[in-house]
Scaffold this motif. Structure first.
Motif, PDB file in Angstrom:
ATOM      1  N   GLU A 183      71.650  48.798  93.715  1.00  0.00           N
ATOM      2  CA  GLU A 183      70.978  49.013  92.443  1.00  0.00           C
ATOM      3  C   GLU A 183      71.954  49.430  91.363  1.00  0.00           C
ATOM      4  N   LYS A 184      72.901  50.279  91.765  1.00  0.00           N
ATOM      5  CA  LYS A 184      73.902  50.740  90.811  1.00  0.00           C
ATOM      6  C   LYS A 184      74.705  49.564  90.291  1.00  0.00           C
ATOM      7  N   GLN A 185      75.118  48.699  91.236  1.00  0.00           N
ATOM      8  CA  GLN A 185      75.894  47.535  90.841  1.00  0.00           C
ATOM      9  C   GLN A 185      75.100  46.641  89.910  1.00  0.00           C
ATOM     10  N   ALA A 186      73.824  46.462  90.238  1.00  0.00           N
ATOM     11  CA  ALA A 186      72.974  45.605  89.415  1.00  0.00           C
ATOM     12  C   ALA A 186      72.858  46.172  88.009  1.00  0.00           C
ATOM     13  N   SER A 187      72.715  47.502  87.919  1.00  0.00           N
ATOM     14  CA  SER A 187      72.551  48.104  86.591  1.00  0.00           C
ATOM     15  C   SER A 187      73.852  48.018  85.803  1.00  0.00           C
ATOM     16  N   LEU A 202      69.301  56.682 106.311  1.00  0.00           N
ATOM     17  CA  LEU A 202      70.249  57.147 105.298  1.00  0.00           C
ATOM     18  C   LEU A 202      71.166  56.013 104.886  1.00  0.00           C
ATOM     19  N   PHE A 203      71.683  55.319 105.899  1.00  0.00           N
ATOM     20  CA  PHE A 203      72.612  54.218 105.648  1.00  0.00           C
ATOM     21  C   PHE A 203      71.946  53.153 104.780  1.00  0.00           C
ATOM     22  N   PHE A 204      70.684  52.803 105.119  1.00  0.00           N
ATOM     23  CA  PHE A 204      70.012  51.759 104.346  1.00  0.00           C
ATOM     24  C   PHE A 204      69.698  52.241 102.931  1.00  0.00           C
ATOM     25  N   ASN A 205      69.342  53.521 102.803  1.00  0.00           N
ATOM     26  CA  ASN A 205      69.123  54.077 101.463  1.00  0.00           C
ATOM     27  C   ASN A 205      70.383  53.954 100.626  1.00  0.00           C
ATOM     28  N   TRP A 206      71.514  54.288 101.281  1.00  0.00           N
ATOM     29  CA  TRP A 206      72.791  54.258 100.582  1.00  0.00           C
ATOM     30  C   TRP A 206      73.115  52.842 100.129  1.00  0.00           C
TER      31      TRP A 206
END
Lengths: 194, 215
Positions: free
Chosen positions: B205-209, B195-199
């Motif tokens: 990814e959010k930051q990159a987008s 879960l932690f790694f998914n987060w």
């Protein structure tokens, strides 16, 4: 008395010390092919069959190795026998049910590296089971593996219909469900009345 | 990703890939059985990690040096035989060093044979690369695996038993979370790590987008 003992070994391997949920054997296919109930059932049957053959073979090999005093070859000979059994099962399934062969895909040859089967062979040797005890152990383990796989597949089929946050999707969720299942299986601990 | 950090030498990258980016346990989900089964205490986790790493290095070394002699059709069988040989060696070595640890790990030392990480690395890396690179790859993957089992072992022993390597941490008033030592706990802890790694991944990814949309 004696039949009771066989029954207990069977029950122990199938439920109380379930191979997947409490001994952690065969986790790869448990996480990999538990997407659909139908595939899971057949995968379970294939594994149970390989287990049965491997258990018989391991019993014979073990006695042979004791005879020639070469127990250090145990691991190597077990894995070779298991690999050839899997090859055999693969050929049978390919011949009789090409559809199933396709559905199982890469996980069929991977039964070779399924720790449940080698684990079964090693456990029965470690606990020095006799011939019939080995058979009931193998049958119980096969049943236990199939039960765990099918229950998991059922839950995952339902989960597809529910809304799950993105972060939890995939292996993390499967593991959490497996944890809860494992706790549920602990409830069988009193079974068998020891 | 070949374009990341031109300054790091290629060899370093092979090593780091196993430790972090392609971590065998947390990213590729390989070798789950030992990860879940033997992480109920720190010492078991360490022994398991070291034994697996040793087998991984030796088998990668041998597979890589024999890669031009092994016929394609029987390669998997050959790899398994090589691995089984080294595992037998490791099994006897652990038995010689500490009978107690050998007993508590039980059949799981022999089960290193069927750890998909080792066969996976032999097939996908050692059979195609030079000896030096293969050993480096094995070192990286082994380190990644060891870190992962340690991460699980520490959480499970500290929470489930209140001890670290057998030393009591919290004093007598600590109520251990027994579930952590039990099989269910293994699934929960590994699930939580994933879960932690998914987060982390999602946040990245959010930051990159956001960055790309800003440009």
């Amino acid at each position: 008395m004696v039949t009771e003992q066989y029954w207990f070994i069977f029950l122990n391997a199938a439920l109380i010390n379930n191979f997947v949920l409490s001994s952690f054997l065969g986790i790869c296919p448990f996480l990999g092919v538990s997407g659909k109930v139908e595939t899971a059932t057949r995968m379970g049957a294939a594994v149970a069959f390989v287990m049965f053959i491997a258990s018989l073979a391991a019993y014979g090999i073990h006695n042979l190795l004791i005879l020639i005093d070469a127990q250090f070859l145990q691991l190597i000979s077990y894995i070779v026998v298991i690999a050839s059994t899997v090859q055999l099962v693969e050929m049978i399934i390919k011949k009789f049910s090409p559809a199933l062969f396709k559905a199982l895909g890469i996980f069929l040859p991977l039964i070779t590296t399924n720790c449940a089967i080698l684990g079964l062979a090693l456990f029965q040797t470690n606990r020095s089971y006799d011939f019939f005890q080995s058979i009931s152990f193998a049958l119980g383990a096969g049943l236990g593996f199939t039960i765990a796989l099918v229950i998991m597949a059922g839950i995952r089929e339902e989960l597809q219909l529910s809304q799950v946050p993105n972060v939890v999707k995939g292996a993390a969720l499967t593991l959490m469900v497996a944890g809860i299942l494992s706790m549920a299986f602990m409830g069988f601990a009193g079974l068998g009345g020891n | 990703m070949p374009e990341t950090k031109n300054t790091t030498p290629e060899n370093m990258e092979i090593f780091l890939k196993g430790v972090w980016k392609d971590n065998p346990v947390f990213v590729m989900l390989l070798g789950m059985c030992p990860v879940l089964a033997v992480t109920n205490s720190v010492i078991n986790a360490i022994v398991m990690g070291v034994a697996t790493t040793a087998v991984l290095i030796l088998s990668n070394f041998l597979v890589s040096s024999l890669r031009n002699f092994i016929p394609k059709q029987v390669r998997i069988a050959t790899y398994i035989l090589i691995i089984a040989t080294f595992v037998t060696v490791a099994d006897y070595a652990i038995k010689a060093v500490s009978l107690e640890v050998h007993k508590s790990l039980g059949a799981f030392i022999s089960l290193i044979v069927v750890n998909c990480i080792i066969l996976g690395r032999a097939e996908s890396f050692a059979s195609k690369n030079s000896v030096g690179k293969s050993v480096l790859d094995a070192l990286g993957m082994g380190a990644g695996f060891t870190i992962a089992v340690l991460a699980l072992g520490i959480v499970r022993e500290v929470l489930g038993n209140g001890t670290f390597l057998g030393y009591s941490l919290f004093g007598e008033h600590f109520q251990p979370l027994v579930i952590m030592i039990l099989p269910g706990g293994a699934f929960f802890v590994l699930g939580a790590y994933l879960l932690f790694f998914n987060w982390l991944k999602e946040r990245k990814e959010k930051q990159a987008s956001i960055e790309t949309s800003a440009i």
